[in-house]
Structure formats: C-alpha cells, structure tokens
Motif scaffolding. Structure first.
Motif, PDB file in Angstrom:
ATOM      1  N   UNK A  89       0.800  -1.221   0.000  1.00  0.00           N
ATOM      2  CA  UNK A  89       0.000   0.000   0.000  1.00  0.00           C
ATOM      3  C   UNK A  89       0.828   1.264   0.000  1.00  0.00           C
ATOM      4  N   UNK A  90       1.884   1.294  -0.811  1.00  0.00           N
ATOM      5  CA  UNK A  90       2.796   2.434  -0.814  1.00  0.00           C
ATOM      6  C   UNK A  90       2.273   3.565  -1.689  1.00  0.00           C
ATOM      7  N   UNK A  91       2.440   4.793  -1.217  1.00  0.00           N
ATOM      8  CA  UNK A  91       2.184   5.960  -2.051  1.00  0.00           C
ATOM      9  C   UNK A  91       3.522   6.395  -2.662  1.00  0.00           C
ATOM     10  N   UNK A  92       3.520   7.397  -3.565  1.00  0.00           N
ATOM     11  CA  UNK A  92       4.784   7.805  -4.197  1.00  0.00           C
ATOM     12  C   UNK A  92       5.879   8.195  -3.213  1.00  0.00           C
ATOM     13  N   UNK A  93       5.525   8.858  -2.120  1.00  0.00           N
ATOM     14  CA  UNK A  93       6.533   9.228  -1.130  1.00  0.00           C
ATOM     15  C   UNK A  93       7.137   7.987  -0.485  1.00  0.00           C
ATOM     16  N   UNK A  94       6.273   7.053  -0.113  1.00  0.00           N
ATOM     17  CA  UNK A  94       6.748   5.835   0.505  1.00  0.00           C
ATOM     18  C   UNK A  94       7.630   5.027  -0.423  1.00  0.00           C
ATOM     19  N   UNK A  95       7.258   4.966  -1.703  1.00  0.00           N
ATOM     20  CA  UNK A  95       8.070   4.229  -2.667  1.00  0.00           C
ATOM     21  C   UNK A  95       9.439   4.862  -2.829  1.00  0.00           C
ATOM     22  N   UNK A  96       9.483   6.185  -2.894  1.00  0.00           N
ATOM     23  CA  UNK A  96      10.762   6.867  -3.057  1.00  0.00           C
ATOM     24  C   UNK A  96      11.672   6.614  -1.864  1.00  0.00           C
ATOM     25  N   UNK A  97      11.127   6.730  -0.656  1.00  0.00           N
ATOM     26  CA  UNK A  97      11.940   6.538   0.548  1.00  0.00           C
ATOM     27  C   UNK A  97      12.389   5.096   0.713  1.00  0.00           C
ATOM     28  N   UNK A  98      11.470   4.157   0.496  1.00  0.00           N
ATOM     29  CA  UNK A  98      11.829   2.760   0.664  1.00  0.00           C
ATOM     30  C   UNK A  98      12.865   2.342  -0.382  1.00  0.00           C
ATOM     31  N   UNK A  99      12.698   2.837  -1.626  1.00  0.00           N
ATOM     32  CA  UNK A  99      13.684   2.527  -2.652  1.00  0.00           C
ATOM     33  C   UNK A  99      15.064   3.040  -2.288  1.00  0.00           C
ATOM     34  N   UNK A 100      15.132   4.263  -1.757  1.00  0.00           N
ATOM     35  CA  UNK A 100      16.426   4.828  -1.365  1.00  0.00           C
ATOM     36  C   UNK A 100      17.056   4.032  -0.231  1.00  0.00           C
ATOM     37  N   UNK A 101      16.246   3.589   0.724  1.00  0.00           N
ATOM     38  CA  UNK A 101      16.774   2.803   1.831  1.00  0.00           C
ATOM     39  C   UNK A 101      17.214   1.417   1.371  1.00  0.00           C
ATOM     40  N   UNK A 102      16.487   0.830   0.425  1.00  0.00           N
ATOM     41  CA  UNK A 102      16.892  -0.466  -0.132  1.00  0.00           C
ATOM     42  C   UNK A 102      18.251  -0.371  -0.834  1.00  0.00           C
ATOM     43  N   UNK A 103      18.512   0.768  -1.463  1.00  0.00           N
ATOM     44  CA  UNK A 103      19.713   0.901  -2.288  1.00  0.00           C
ATOM     45  C   UNK A 103      20.912   1.442  -1.527  1.00  0.00           C
ATOM     46  N   UNK A 104      20.692   2.196  -0.439  1.00  0.00           N
ATOM     47  CA  UNK A 104      21.815   2.864   0.238  1.00  0.00           C
ATOM     48  C   UNK A 104      21.929   2.554   1.722  1.00  0.00           C
ATOM     49  N   UNK A 105      21.002   1.787   2.269  1.00  0.00           N
ATOM     50  CA  UNK A 105      21.100   1.465   3.685  1.00  0.00           C
ATOM     51  C   UNK A 105      20.713   2.632   4.580  1.00  0.00           C
ATOM     52  N   UNK A 106      21.234   2.634   5.807  1.00  0.00           N
ATOM     53  CA  UNK A 106      20.851   3.619   6.815  1.00  0.00           C
ATOM     54  C   UNK A 106      21.179   5.035   6.364  1.00  0.00           C
ATOM     55  N   UNK A 107      20.212   5.954   6.540  1.00  0.00           N
ATOM     56  CA  UNK A 107      20.390   7.343   6.113  1.00  0.00           C
ATOM     57  C   UNK A 107      19.631   8.277   7.039  1.00  0.00           C
ATOM     58  N   UNK A 108      20.097   9.517   7.113  1.00  0.00           N
ATOM     59  CA  UNK A 108      19.402  10.542   7.887  1.00  0.00           C
ATOM     60  C   UNK A 108      18.241  11.095   7.074  1.00  0.00           C
ATOM     61  N   UNK A 109      17.381  11.841   7.745  1.00  0.00           N
ATOM     62  CA  UNK A 109      16.255  12.481   7.059  1.00  0.00           C
ATOM     63  C   UNK A 109      16.766  13.404   5.951  1.00  0.00           C
TER      64      UNK A 109
END
Length: 206
Positions: A89-109
């Motif tokens: 049930x991801x919206x565009x914001x959720x997809x963008x954030x989850x994709x970035x975390x999948x690709x780069x690991x732990x990150x700050x806001x």
C-alpha cells in the motif's frame, strides 16, 4: 505485508525496480539485462555489488513466487516490475523513501530528502520525517529509526525488509564530505544522461 525476510540480492532488485519506475519510467518495466546493470551501478549504491544475470534471475524467481515481482510479456524480451504498491500500500513518497533505503542502507532524514527530491517535491524535512513515520507504523513497520550515537548529529532510518536492523546499521559510512558531493553529482549526471537519451530517441536523433 512482506511474506518473509528478504536477502540482500532480493532487496537490491526491488530497490532498483522502485528507483527506475520513478526516475526513468520510459524504460520501466525493466529487462533482465537492464536490471542487472541497475543492480551493479557504482553510483547511488551501498554496497556496490557485482551480480551476474543468474543471481538477478534467481532473485526475480523468488520474488515472483512471493508475488512481490511480476513479469510482463511482449516485445523482444520479458520485462519485470515490482508489486510493492499492492502488497504494501505504498504511495509515491513511501516508494521513493523505501527505494532509497533499499539501495543505500541507513540514512538521515536530510540524506533521504536529497536523494529522493528528484521524484518527490518535498516542502520540508518535517514532511520527509512524517512520511518515514507513516512507514514505521501500522500492521508492518517497514522502516525504523536508529537513535543517534555519540558523535552523530542525527538519528538514521533503516528498512526492515531483511529483518530487524543490527546496531552497526546506525554507523554512517566513513566518507569525506567531498566524496558525498561527488557521488551526488554522479547521480545527477546519470539521471540527466538518461533523460537526454530519451529525448533524442523521441525526436529521431542519434
């Protein structure tokens, strides 16, 4: 919900599908060859991987069995797309954030805002944090915040697709600020090159 903990290759594959859907939609869904290239990019990836086609195909087969990825037939080659919208049930914001975390690991806001602003017009860091907290609540916590450690200015966010984060996930990679700026410029050049190629193809130029 995710059916199980995903392995590193499955996470990389899903991260690439999420990323390319948003940054280069004209080339999405992706062929196997395009997905291998995306998984093995040296920019905007941590860690950098050197996967073979068989590795990526095996991950796709497992994700397909779990209904997290689907093949699309037609044309010369089979193409693949993720199914996380429906499953999570991801919206565009959720997809963008989850994709970035999948690709780069732990990150700050702040890092997440910088690395997703090309696809999401964030108005503030507070909006980014709000979207992260939405992913961290509900039936399944897709992300969690790791408290800042001594010497760190901010906490960092990590995904939970591979299981609960270990303490080391909060450690920022040792890198000079200049290195971060260069990596960000490389990401931008890669994005602009893809858009230019699409425009040239559209207008019949070579």
């Amino acid at each position: 919900m995710l059916p199980r903990e995903l392995d590193a290759v499955e996470i990389r594959v899903l991260g690439c599908l999420l990323e390319k859907e948003q940054t280069t939609p004209e080339y999405y869904p992706l062929t196997l060859n395009a997905l291998v290239a995306a998984c093995n990019q040296t920019s905007n990836r941590d860690p950098v991987m050197a996967l073979e086609a068989a590795d990526v195909q095996g991950a796709l087969d497992r994700l397909h069995a779990e209904m997290l990825a689907w093949p699309r037939e037609g044309g010369r080659a089979r193409r693949w797309e993720h199914a996380l919208d429906r499953r999570l049930g991801l919206d565009p914001k959720g997809k963008a954030l989850l994709g970035a975390l999948f690709l780069r690991g732990a990150q700050t806001v702040g890092e997440l805002r910088a690395r997703t602003e090309r696809v999401v017009a964030w108005t503030s860091l507070g909006e980014v944090e709000g979207a992260l907290r939405a992913l961290a609540t509900g039936e399944e916590r897709l992300v969690v915040e790791v408290s800042r450690r001594p010497g760190q200015k901010e906490g960092r966010w990590v995904h939970t697709a591979g299981g609960p984060p270990v303490a080391e996930a909060a450690e920022p990679p040792a890198a000079e600020p200049l290195g971060e700026r260069i990596a960000r410029l490389e990401d931008r050049v890669s994005e602009l090159s893809a858009k230019l190629a699409a425009l040239l193809e559209r207008f019949g130029e070579t």
